[in-house]
Design an enzyme around this catalytic site. Sequence first.
Site, PDB file in Angstrom:
ATOM      1  N   ASN A   1      12.605  -8.627   6.360  1.00  7.33           N
ATOM      2  CA  ASN A   1      12.136  -8.196   5.039  1.00  7.33           C
ATOM      3  C   ASN A   1      11.611  -9.375   4.225  1.00  7.33           C
ATOM      4  OD1 ASN A   1      11.647  -6.826   2.670  1.00  7.33           O
ATOM      5  ND2 ASN A   1      13.758  -6.210   2.318  1.00  7.33           N
TER       6      ASN A   1
ATOM      7  N   HIS B   1      10.986  -2.345   1.135  1.00  6.42           N
ATOM      8  CA  HIS B   1       9.849  -1.587   0.605  1.00  6.42           C
ATOM      9  C   HIS B   1       8.818  -1.314   1.700  1.00  6.42           C
ATOM     10  CE1 HIS B   1      11.393  -3.080  -3.243  1.00  6.42           C
ATOM     11  NE2 HIS B   1      10.594  -2.241  -3.869  1.00  6.42           N
TER      12      HIS B   1
END
Length: 368
Positions: free
Chosen positions: A171, A140
């Site tokens: 991440n 994201h």
Amino acid sequence: MAIKSIASRLRGSRRFLSGFVAGAVVGAAGAGLAALQFFRSQGAEGALTGKQPDGSAEKAVLEQFGFPLTGTEARCYTNHALSYDQAKRVPRWVLEHISKSKIMGDADRKHCKFKPDPNIPPTFSAFNEDYVGSGWSRGHMAPAGNNKFSSKAMAETFYLSNIVPQDFDNNSGYWNRIEMYCRELTERFEDVWVVSGPLTLPQTRGDGKKIVSYQVIGEDNVAVPSHLYKVILARRSSVSTEPLALGAFVVPNEAIGFQPQLTEFQVSLQDLEKLSGLVFFPHLDRTSDIRNICSVDTCKLLDFQEFTLYLSTRKIEGARSVLRLEKIMENLKNAEIEPDDYFMSRYEKKLEELKAKEQSGTQIRKPS
């Protein structure tokens, strides 16, 4: 590339790390839109023809079938906006606003699924199949955790237009800790704006030549960035006379341990704009007093113990048995991490719920 070599390269370049420098204010727009505005402007007509246009036939011919479109126009969602790179199948930038109220609520990511953005033509979209088995996670840019206030806002962050191929450890680790720091800022600042995105930076070969190369994944050739950037702008309150605080950061798209500090990846806004081809916060008055966020605030990320305790606390809610819950506690003890009061309150509450549930299940199965 090793973290140490990247960090030393960035620190060693005076042009790259020229401190907290404000860039020139220049409008940023998509290439297609910019071209359209350029050729439609009277001044541009004069530059092309050597004279001022008077409804010339040349203009009509140029525009007869339209100019190429890149799809880089700003796309707005409930709590984020982005510009999409149709060639690379990743966002160019993602802008979000977070506040204390937005990071609190009942929205739960377990109800969200990664999916192509319905606003992106399928021809230019990434798909989940591109990521499966690629060795890269779906990272994201605007994180789901910044949108607890709205199920819709959270679900929209799972559109693949907000996703880039990201190193798994990066991440879930360092990038996650930066996102957590952004949320922590809402405890001290009323408004926090964040712009995040991918970078593909040149590498210098042995012969001294600079080369830009990057991996692509899946049938749709989704581009894997070499680095990720994040620009943070924080305002104490809408009525405060205190200067705004700003910081820009570039991190390699690879595993980063707990030792490197966030300040090691800080760059000037001007240098990031040169690297990205973007102008951040173009309406910001850069002649005003804007402070370095790492001087005004801590820029301190959670350390190993704090981060492990945070993750363990989150795992409590997902425990489906007493055995699994006790395993969470055992792992903490093995790591020699002392649970805090918040962890213990969540743990004891969950333990009581699971014991009651298991006891109820035993009574139901007990023969009459």
